[in-house]
Design a protein around this motif. Structure first.
Motif, PDB file in Angstrom:
ATOM      1  N   LEU A 118       0.831  -1.206   0.000  1.00 55.23           N
ATOM      2  CA  LEU A 118       0.000   0.000   0.000  1.00 55.23           C
ATOM      3  C   LEU A 118       0.866   1.257   0.000  1.00 55.23           C
ATOM      4  CD1 LEU A 118      -2.925   1.008   0.100  1.00 55.23           C
ATOM      5  CD2 LEU A 118      -2.776   0.948   2.579  1.00 55.23           C
ATOM      6  N   LEU A 119       1.927   1.262   0.790  1.00 52.41           N
ATOM      7  CA  LEU A 119       2.847   2.408   0.802  1.00 52.41           C
ATOM      8  C   LEU A 119       3.525   2.576  -0.555  1.00 52.41           C
ATOM      9  CD1 LEU A 119       4.491   2.058   4.326  1.00 52.41           C
ATOM     10  CD2 LEU A 119       2.826   3.765   3.579  1.00 52.41           C
ATOM     11  N   TYR A 120       3.898   1.467  -1.178  1.00 48.90           N
ATOM     12  CA  TYR A 120       4.522   1.532  -2.509  1.00 48.90           C
ATOM     13  C   TYR A 120       3.542   2.105  -3.543  1.00 48.90           C
ATOM     14  CZ  TYR A 120       6.765   0.146  -6.836  1.00 48.90           C
ATOM     15  OH  TYR A 120       7.330   0.156  -8.081  1.00 48.90           O
ATOM     16  N   ILE A 121       2.292   1.717  -3.454  1.00 51.88           N
ATOM     17  CA  ILE A 121       1.275   2.245  -4.374  1.00 51.88           C
ATOM     18  C   ILE A 121       1.126   3.748  -4.183  1.00 51.88           C
ATOM     19  CG2 ILE A 121      -1.187   2.216  -4.953  1.00 51.88           C
ATOM     20  CD1 ILE A 121      -1.138  -0.800  -4.177  1.00 51.88           C
ATOM     21  N   ILE A 122       1.064   4.185  -2.926  1.00 50.84           N
ATOM     22  CA  ILE A 122       0.927   5.612  -2.642  1.00 50.84           C
ATOM     23  C   ILE A 122       2.150   6.375  -3.142  1.00 50.84           C
ATOM     24  CG2 ILE A 122       0.818   7.311  -0.760  1.00 50.84           C
ATOM     25  CD1 ILE A 122      -0.925   5.219   0.743  1.00 50.84           C
ATOM     26  N   LYS A 123       3.346   5.806  -2.949  1.00 49.41           N
ATOM     27  CA  LYS A 123       4.571   6.437  -3.441  1.00 49.41           C
ATOM     28  C   LYS A 123       4.544   6.539  -4.965  1.00 49.41           C
ATOM     29  CE  LYS A 123       9.556   5.867  -3.531  1.00 49.41           C
ATOM     30  NZ  LYS A 123      10.672   4.955  -3.304  1.00 49.41           N
ATOM     31  N   SER A 124       4.022   5.495  -5.621  1.00 54.35           N
ATOM     32  CA  SER A 124       3.936   5.511  -7.087  1.00 54.35           C
ATOM     33  C   SER A 124       2.968   6.578  -7.575  1.00 54.35           C
ATOM     34  CB  SER A 124       3.503   4.134  -7.597  1.00 54.35           C
ATOM     35  OG  SER A 124       4.479   3.164  -7.295  1.00 54.35           O
ATOM     36  N   SER A 179       3.977   9.993  -9.820  1.00 52.60           N
ATOM     37  CA  SER A 179       3.296   9.922 -11.123  1.00 52.60           C
ATOM     38  C   SER A 179       3.703   8.705 -11.953  1.00 52.60           C
ATOM     39  CB  SER A 179       3.535  11.193 -11.923  1.00 52.60           C
ATOM     40  OG  SER A 179       3.021  12.301 -11.233  1.00 52.60           O
ATOM     41  N   LYS A 180       4.049   7.618 -11.310  1.00 52.35           N
ATOM     42  CA  LYS A 180       4.358   6.390 -12.035  1.00 52.35           C
ATOM     43  C   LYS A 180       3.085   5.637 -12.423  1.00 52.35           C
ATOM     44  CE  LYS A 180       8.887   5.491 -10.041  1.00 52.35           C
ATOM     45  NZ  LYS A 180       9.687   4.570  -9.219  1.00 52.35           N
ATOM     46  N   ILE A 181       2.000   5.909 -11.711  1.00 52.99           N
ATOM     47  CA  ILE A 181       0.726   5.247 -11.981  1.00 52.99           C
ATOM     48  C   ILE A 181      -0.380   6.286 -11.830  1.00 52.99           C
ATOM     49  CG2 ILE A 181       0.427   4.479  -9.605  1.00 52.99           C
ATOM     50  CD1 ILE A 181      -0.843   1.928 -10.677  1.00 52.99           C
ATOM     51  N   SER A 182      -1.397   6.160 -12.656  1.00 53.92           N
ATOM     52  CA  SER A 182      -2.500   7.123 -12.569  1.00 53.92           C
ATOM     53  C   SER A 182      -3.351   6.818 -11.336  1.00 53.92           C
ATOM     54  CB  SER A 182      -3.364   7.053 -13.829  1.00 53.92           C
ATOM     55  OG  SER A 182      -4.076   5.836 -13.866  1.00 53.92           O
ATOM     56  N   LYS A 215      -6.520   6.652 -11.140  1.00 54.16           N
ATOM     57  CA  LYS A 215      -7.589   5.717 -11.483  1.00 54.16           C
ATOM     58  C   LYS A 215      -7.102   4.268 -11.368  1.00 54.16           C
ATOM     59  CE  LYS A 215     -10.433   4.288 -15.367  1.00 54.16           C
ATOM     60  NZ  LYS A 215     -10.690   4.447 -16.778  1.00 54.16           N
ATOM     61  N   ASN A 216      -5.940   3.985 -11.938  1.00 56.39           N
ATOM     62  CA  ASN A 216      -5.406   2.625 -11.871  1.00 56.39           C
ATOM     63  C   ASN A 216      -4.951   2.270 -10.463  1.00 56.39           C
ATOM     64  OD1 ASN A 216      -5.835   2.093 -14.592  1.00 56.39           O
ATOM     65  ND2 ASN A 216      -3.849   2.910 -15.167  1.00 56.39           N
ATOM     66  N   ALA A 217      -4.402   3.228  -9.750  1.00 60.46           N
ATOM     67  CA  ALA A 217      -3.941   2.959  -8.393  1.00 60.46           C
ATOM     68  C   ALA A 217      -5.105   2.660  -7.458  1.00 60.46           C
ATOM     69  CB  ALA A 217      -3.145   4.136  -7.874  1.00 60.46           C
ATOM     70  N   LEU A 218      -6.241   3.283  -7.714  1.00 61.34           N
ATOM     71  CA  LEU A 218      -7.411   3.058  -6.865  1.00 61.34           C
ATOM     72  C   LEU A 218      -7.818   1.589  -6.869  1.00 61.34           C
ATOM     73  CD1 LEU A 218      -9.542   4.364  -5.072  1.00 61.34           C
ATOM     74  CD2 LEU A 218     -10.922   4.705  -7.113  1.00 61.34           C
ATOM     75  N   ILE A 219      -7.730   0.951  -8.014  1.00 58.92           N
ATOM     76  CA  ILE A 219      -8.056  -0.470  -8.117  1.00 58.92           C
ATOM     77  C   ILE A 219      -7.138  -1.276  -7.209  1.00 58.92           C
ATOM     78  CG2 ILE A 219      -8.055  -2.456  -9.683  1.00 58.92           C
ATOM     79  CD1 ILE A 219      -8.750  -0.437 -11.932  1.00 58.92           C
ATOM     80  N   TRP A 220      -5.839  -0.964  -7.243  1.00 56.37           N
ATOM     81  CA  TRP A 220      -4.876  -1.714  -6.437  1.00 56.37           C
ATOM     82  C   TRP A 220      -5.024  -1.405  -4.957  1.00 56.37           C
ATOM     83  CZ3 TRP A 220      -3.100  -5.792  -8.500  1.00 56.37           C
ATOM     84  CH2 TRP A 220      -2.899  -5.860  -9.870  1.00 56.37           C
ATOM     85  N   VAL A 221      -5.353  -0.178  -4.609  1.00 54.25           N
ATOM     86  CA  VAL A 221      -5.569   0.174  -3.202  1.00 54.25           C
ATOM     87  C   VAL A 221      -6.774  -0.584  -2.654  1.00 54.25           C
ATOM     88  CG1 VAL A 221      -6.247   2.050  -1.637  1.00 54.25           C
ATOM     89  CG2 VAL A 221      -4.458   2.422  -3.333  1.00 54.25           C
ATOM     90  N   VAL A 222      -7.851  -0.612  -3.418  1.00 56.09           N
ATOM     91  CA  VAL A 222      -9.050  -1.341  -2.984  1.00 56.09           C
ATOM     92  C   VAL A 222      -8.739  -2.831  -2.842  1.00 56.09           C
ATOM     93  CG1 VAL A 222     -11.380  -2.049  -3.679  1.00 56.09           C
ATOM     94  CG2 VAL A 222     -10.682   0.340  -3.909  1.00 56.09           C
ATOM     95  N   ALA A 223      -8.029  -3.399  -3.804  1.00 53.99           N
ATOM     96  CA  ALA A 223      -7.663  -4.818  -3.725  1.00 53.99           C
ATOM     97  C   ALA A 223      -6.784  -5.079  -2.505  1.00 53.99           C
ATOM     98  CB  ALA A 223      -6.952  -5.245  -5.005  1.00 53.99           C
ATOM     99  N   ASP A 224      -5.858  -4.188  -2.227  1.00 58.88           N
ATOM    100  CA  ASP A 224      -4.971  -4.328  -1.072  1.00 58.88           C
ATOM    101  C   ASP A 224      -5.768  -4.316   0.229  1.00 58.88           C
ATOM    102  OD1 ASP A 224      -2.816  -2.713   0.923  1.00 58.88           O
ATOM    103  OD2 ASP A 224      -1.963  -4.309  -0.341  1.00 58.88           O
ATOM    104  N   VAL A 225      -6.686  -3.373   0.344  1.00 59.18           N
ATOM    105  CA  VAL A 225      -7.507  -3.266   1.560  1.00 59.18           C
ATOM    106  C   VAL A 225      -8.386  -4.510   1.714  1.00 59.18           C
ATOM    107  CG1 VAL A 225      -9.370  -1.952   2.647  1.00 59.18           C
ATOM    108  CG2 VAL A 225      -7.440  -0.752   1.598  1.00 59.18           C
ATOM    109  N   ILE A 226      -8.937  -5.004   0.623  1.00 58.35           N
ATOM    110  CA  ILE A 226      -9.764  -6.217   0.687  1.00 58.35           C
ATOM    111  C   ILE A 226      -8.934  -7.405   1.175  1.00 58.35           C
ATOM    112  CG2 ILE A 226     -10.991  -7.926  -0.721  1.00 58.35           C
ATOM    113  CD1 ILE A 226     -12.070  -5.560  -2.364  1.00 58.35           C
TER     114      ILE A 226
END
Length: 120
Positions: A17-23, A27-30, A32-43
């Motif tokens: 989750l921290l890596y996703i936020i850092k990305s 600006s390595k990931i948009s 919109k795309n990061a939101l999918i991974w954040v939700v999956a991580d939390v689930i």
């Protein structure tokens, strides 16, 4: 699931989750795309914490083990994600073709105007 394993898995998912936020910040990931991974991580974190209801769900569905159910759900998630990415890629390809055509038209108009200016 052993308590030590739960802690290790939760730490790994929090690091992800921290890596996703850092990305996102770099600006390595948009977003919109990061939101999918954040939700999956939390689930996944909730699934790690609340593993007992997953056993009941697996028994209700008729799956022998929770691991099989989680692998199946993971594969479904990745297939949906691949389809979504393919759809976005197709849209972007169409935009590239349109922009290329428009650029070609503009270049031709510019060349024609330059020829007209040179003639006059």
């Amino acid at each position: 699931m052993e308590f030590k394993l739960k802690i290790i898995l939760i730490i790994v998912m929090l690091l992800l989750l921290l890596y996703i936020i850092k990305s996102i910040k770099s600006s390595k990931i948009s977003t919109k795309n990061a939101l999918i991974w954040v939700v999956a991580d939390v689930i996944v974190i909730f699934c790690i914490i609340l593993i007992d209801p997953l056993f009941s769900l697996a028994n209700f569905i008729g799956v022998e083990t929770v691991a099989n159910m989680m692998f199946f759900l993971g594969i479904i998630f990745l297939l949906i994600l691949c389809f979504n990415q393919s759809t976005e890629l197709s849209i972007l390809n169409k935009k590239v073709v349109t922009l290329t055509q428009e650029l070609g038209i503009l270049k031709k108009k510019k060349e024609e105007e330059e020829k007209n200016v040179k003639k006059n």
